[in-house]
Design a protein around this motif. Sequence first.
Motif, PDB file in Angstrom:
ATOM      1  N   PHE A 168       0.842  -1.194   0.000  1.00 32.00           N
ATOM      2  CA  PHE A 168       0.000   0.000   0.000  1.00 32.00           C
ATOM      3  C   PHE A 168       0.880   1.248   0.000  1.00 32.00           C
ATOM      4  N   SER A 169       0.430   2.253  -0.745  1.00 34.57           N
ATOM      5  CA  SER A 169       1.183   3.502  -0.840  1.00 34.57           C
ATOM      6  C   SER A 169       0.552   4.630  -0.032  1.00 34.57           C
ATOM      7  N   THR A 170      -0.676   4.447   0.419  1.00 38.29           N
ATOM      8  CA  THR A 170      -1.358   5.481   1.206  1.00 38.29           C
ATOM      9  C   THR A 170      -1.982   4.852   2.444  1.00 38.29           C
ATOM     10  N   PRO A 171      -2.030   5.593   3.546  1.00 39.02           N
ATOM     11  CA  PRO A 171      -2.652   5.062   4.759  1.00 39.02           C
ATOM     12  C   PRO A 171      -4.164   5.271   4.746  1.00 39.02           C
ATOM     13  N   GLY A 172      -4.830   4.670   5.731  1.00 33.65           N
ATOM     14  CA  GLY A 172      -6.265   4.866   5.886  1.00 33.65           C
ATOM     15  C   GLY A 172      -7.041   3.571   5.774  1.00 33.65           C
ATOM     16  N   GLU A 173      -8.374   3.709   5.806  1.00 34.14           N
ATOM     17  CA  GLU A 173      -9.259   2.549   5.718  1.00 34.14           C
ATOM     18  C   GLU A 173      -9.391   2.095   4.264  1.00 34.14           C
ATOM     19  N   LYS A 174      -9.224   0.809   4.029  1.00 34.41           N
ATOM     20  CA  LYS A 174      -9.297   0.249   2.683  1.00 34.41           C
ATOM     21  C   LYS A 174     -10.310  -0.898   2.663  1.00 34.41           C
ATOM     22  N   THR A 175     -11.044  -0.992   1.553  1.00 34.44           N
ATOM     23  CA  THR A 175     -11.992  -2.096   1.361  1.00 34.44           C
ATOM     24  C   THR A 175     -11.405  -3.073   0.349  1.00 34.44           C
ATOM     25  N   ILE A 176     -11.114  -4.273   0.805  1.00 34.43           N
ATOM     26  CA  ILE A 176     -10.562  -5.312  -0.057  1.00 34.43           C
ATOM     27  C   ILE A 176     -11.731  -6.101  -0.650  1.00 34.43           C
ATOM     28  N   THR A 177     -11.751  -6.261  -1.965  1.00 33.88           N
ATOM     29  CA  THR A 177     -12.790  -7.062  -2.624  1.00 33.88           C
ATOM     30  C   THR A 177     -12.140  -8.177  -3.427  1.00 33.88           C
ATOM     31  N   LEU A 178     -12.832  -9.309  -3.458  1.00 39.91           N
ATOM     32  CA  LEU A 178     -12.343 -10.480  -4.186  1.00 39.91           C
ATOM     33  C   LEU A 178     -13.502 -11.120  -4.938  1.00 39.91           C
ATOM     34  N   VAL A 179     -13.316 -11.301  -6.248  1.00 39.58           N
ATOM     35  CA  VAL A 179     -14.299 -11.978  -7.095  1.00 39.58           C
ATOM     36  C   VAL A 179     -13.647 -13.245  -7.635  1.00 39.58           C
ATOM     37  N   ILE A 180     -14.311 -14.376  -7.456  1.00 35.90           N
ATOM     38  CA  ILE A 180     -13.772 -15.637  -7.964  1.00 35.90           C
ATOM     39  C   ILE A 180     -14.595 -16.114  -9.152  1.00 35.90           C
ATOM     40  N   PHE A 184     -19.870 -12.192 -10.070  1.00 35.86           N
ATOM     41  CA  PHE A 184     -20.023 -11.060  -9.171  1.00 35.86           C
ATOM     42  C   PHE A 184     -21.118 -11.279  -8.127  1.00 35.86           C
ATOM     43  N   SER A 185     -21.813 -12.407  -8.202  1.00 35.86           N
ATOM     44  CA  SER A 185     -22.795 -12.707  -7.159  1.00 35.86           C
ATOM     45  C   SER A 185     -22.127 -13.255  -5.902  1.00 35.86           C
ATOM     46  N   THR A 186     -20.864 -13.636  -6.006  1.00 34.53           N
ATOM     47  CA  THR A 186     -20.132 -14.150  -4.845  1.00 34.53           C
ATOM     48  C   THR A 186     -18.905 -13.278  -4.621  1.00 34.53           C
ATOM     49  N   VAL A 187     -19.137 -12.052  -4.193  1.00 42.36           N
ATOM     50  CA  VAL A 187     -18.057 -11.102  -3.947  1.00 42.36           C
ATOM     51  C   VAL A 187     -17.745 -11.081  -2.455  1.00 42.36           C
ATOM     52  N   ALA A 188     -16.475 -11.295  -2.125  1.00 43.82           N
ATOM     53  CA  ALA A 188     -16.039 -11.219  -0.730  1.00 43.82           C
ATOM     54  C   ALA A 188     -15.436  -9.844  -0.470  1.00 43.82           C
ATOM     55  N   LYS A 189     -15.768  -9.270   0.687  1.00 49.73           N
ATOM     56  CA  LYS A 189     -15.247  -7.953   1.053  1.00 49.73           C
ATOM     57  C   LYS A 189     -14.673  -7.997   2.465  1.00 49.73           C
ATOM     58  N   LYS A 190     -13.624  -7.208   2.657  1.00 50.93           N
ATOM     59  CA  LYS A 190     -13.003  -7.116   3.975  1.00 50.93           C
ATOM     60  C   LYS A 190     -12.435  -5.709   4.130  1.00 50.93           C
ATOM     61  N   ILE A 191     -12.744  -5.072   5.250  1.00 51.57           N
ATOM     62  CA  ILE A 191     -12.267  -3.718   5.522  1.00 51.57           C
ATOM     63  C   ILE A 191     -11.048  -3.797   6.441  1.00 51.57           C
TER      64      ILE A 191
END
Length: 350
Positions: A168-180, A184-191
């Motif tokens: 990461f190049s910038t600090p702060g809150e980030k939302t990680i998304t993963l599509v397998i 797109f009906s099975t999208v995983a997210k993690k903050i």
Amino acid sequence: MNKKNIDIRVVFFFAILLLIGIIASIVQFFNHVDCEDVKFYIFSDHSQSDESIEFYDRTQNAKSWKWDFGDGSVPDVRRHTFHVYKKPGKFMVTLTINGDCTHTQELILNDKYAADKLGTPKIIAPKVITVGQPAYFKSISNKAKTWEWAFGENRGIDETSANPVYTFSTPGEKTITLVINGDFSTVAKKIIYVHPKVIKKTNPLDVTSYEYEKKAEAFSLPRGSVKKDPLEDMLQYVPVAPKTKTVKDSINIAKKAPKISEDQFEILLNKVAEGSKIKDDFSEYLCDDLDIPVVKNDTDLLTFSQLCAAIKGKKIKIESIRLNKDKQNNYVKGLNISYKVKKYLIWSKD
């Protein structure tokens, strides 16, 4: 004289009865529904419970409809309707047309919540992430074949591996998304939270201990008038190199076609035959190529434009249709179709 009048009335009476019979036969003929040609369609995105499922009938001469969805719910009497099944399982959908013709189709629905539990991946991320330091991520999924990671700093996909490493190049809150698997009906997210880089305080420089290689006088300019640097004239005639393409410029964003099933494609072709649609309405599904190859009735080879021209204004009955799609961009690149045309009350191959 009276006898003649009675005979004329009798003749007129039977003539009127004959005319009524002919009119009734014509009306019955044009309103007749071929029970063997009942056509209704069921559209479902995921075939799951708690999902809005579309029901649509295209039977000719149909005047009334009665949908029995097979789950004990109240029947629906519309031609085009939607229904939500609360539970998964196997259901027998029955459509009654004009109170006479009945057609049944089986519908199998999976458990939505069980499918989500199995299909949605899990993201494993480090507990502490700092700017400028590599962070290791992991995907847990039994059915994953492709991965599309986005780490919340850029637009688009950042990584395509199962266990990526990202800095990461910038600090702060980030939302990680993963599509397998591109679903797109099975999208995983993690903050997560990215901590700023900590700069440790160092000891101040001891100037007195610094040894100069040369004395300060060695770096002073010579006295006298300022002379022009000869490089200044030479650089005026140096040609400027043309701008080279960057990696970003060379990447062509592939255009993906919207999803369309074979049943939906069949409905559009029937509308072309009716005259309410034209070949250009298929452009987005064919990647703007209206001359894709079409195999008609397993014998004739023609283009899609020629197929639309051949069925326009005719009564057709499509028996089978198979779409050949591009797996990467989802557009239709070929078509196999078998259909009949109605000529003088007889269905025959075109």
